[in-house]
Design a protein around this motif. Structure first.
Motif, mmCIF file in Angstrom:
data_model
loop_
_atom_site.group_PDB
_atom_site.id
_atom_site.type_symbol
_atom_site.label_atom_id
_atom_site.label_comp_id
_atom_site.label_asym_id
_atom_site.label_seq_id
_atom_site.Cartn_x
_atom_site.Cartn_y
_atom_site.Cartn_z
ATOM 1 N N GLY A 168 0.848 -1.229 0.012
ATOM 2 C CA GLY A 168 -0.069 -0.012 0.189
ATOM 3 C C GLY A 168 0.827 1.159 0.052
ATOM 4 O O GLY A 168 1.992 1.146 0.021
ATOM 5 N N LYS B 79 -2.963 3.141 2.833
ATOM 6 C CA LYS B 79 -4.228 2.528 2.061
ATOM 7 C C LYS B 79 -3.573 1.029 1.568
ATOM 8 O O LYS B 79 -2.578 0.983 0.899
ATOM 9 N N GLU C 93 -3.545 -1.666 -0.556
ATOM 10 C CA GLU C 93 -3.993 -2.079 -1.877
ATOM 11 C C GLU C 93 -3.874 -3.301 -2.532
ATOM 12 O O GLU C 93 -4.994 -3.593 -3.139
ATOM 13 N N ARG C 94 -3.028 -4.210 -2.140
ATOM 14 C CA ARG C 94 -3.239 -5.284 -2.505
ATOM 15 C C ARG C 94 -2.745 -6.471 -1.460
ATOM 16 O O ARG C 94 -1.970 -6.224 -0.364
#
Length: 268
Positions: free
Chosen positions: A24, A32, A34-35
């Motif tokens: 992130g 954040k 993200e994956r």
């Protein structure tokens, strides 16, 4: 913009027990997510390590051995040379060498410890069982060295790709105390541990830590973290938080007087 990684590592990755990588980006105290990627072999992680920077990763395995152990064994007292000696052993030779060291010591002080173990509350990096962190280091350090990443205070490398030792249990204890939130054994994947994971995820989202970092994620990712009874995904996110926090700290949050042989757990 810097990418941050959190890596929950295993010395024998499989489909059932993969290496889990959370990634992130961060801004204004918020990272954040993200994956979440799962690698069933070391090649998958090697590909992640090879990706161009800038990135900073927190890795859940030890980067160094206790100085007392290295000196007692008569190994070279520089990090690179001691790792050459250590990783040149087979896994069975690691077990035999470390067991012999412990057998020669009195009860209650069998293992040698690093300076970081006290403040981090971590297991000795020489332990080969429960948890087998020495075997994780035996598998993980060569991957980092082969990738040419930078290990601050230990080994120079690409300054755009920075690897730090992280310990998810350090942050988990701060947020939910000594409550257990994970188990690889199905019989121990209890409702109490499920509730603990929910509480831990909620605390991460609210940023209720001394690090001052909040995690933002989708509902689907949140549900996935809670549902993963092994805790691997959650541990990867905890390592991600340490990596994101380190970016705003002098020397990546590592102490100036860190032992250059032993290393240090970021945030301890």
């Amino acid at each position: 913009m810097t990418l941050f990684l959190g890596v929950d590592f295993t010395s024998r990755p499989t489909r059932r027990k993969p290496i889990t990588v959370a990634s992130g980006r961060a801004a204004s105290g918020v990272v954040k997510l993200e994956r979440l990627d799962a690698h069933e072999d070391f090649d998958g992680l090697a590909g992640t390590l090879a990706q161009p920077g800038p990135w900073v990763g927190g890795f859940d395995f030890p980067f160094g051995l206790p100085r007392e152990l290295v000196e007692t064994l008569g190994w070279p007292d520089t990090w690179a040379s001691s790792m050459d000696r250590f990783t040149g052993l087979t896994r069975e030779e690691v077990r035999e060498t470390f067991a012999a060291f412990c057998d020669a010591r009195p009860a209650g002080s069998k293992f040698a410890h690093r300076a970081t173990d006290g403040p981090a509350g971590s297991s000795p990096s020489m332990k080969w069982v429960n948890p087998p962190v020495a075997l994780m280091m035996h598998a993980g350090v060569p991957l980092l060295r082969a990738a040419g990443v930078h290990l601050p205070g230990l080994h120079p490398g690409d300054p755009q790709r920075v690897a730090l030792e992280a310990y998810p249990g350090l942050l988990a204890r701060e947020l939910i105390g000594t409550r257990s939130y994970k188990s690889d054994e199905r019989a121990k994947q209890t409702p109490e541990r499920l509730i603990a994971r929910k509480d831990l995820v909620e605390a991460l989202e609210q940023g209720r830590t001394r690090l001052g970092v909040r995690v933002r994620m989708s509902h689907a990712m949140r549900d996935g973290l809670v549902a993963d009874a092994s805790g691997d995904r959650l541990d990867a996110v905890l390592c991600l938080v340490f990596a994101a926090w380190s970016a705003g700290q002098p020397n990546h949050g590592l102490p100036a007087d860190m032992d250059p042989l032993e290393g240090w757990i970021v945030g301890a």
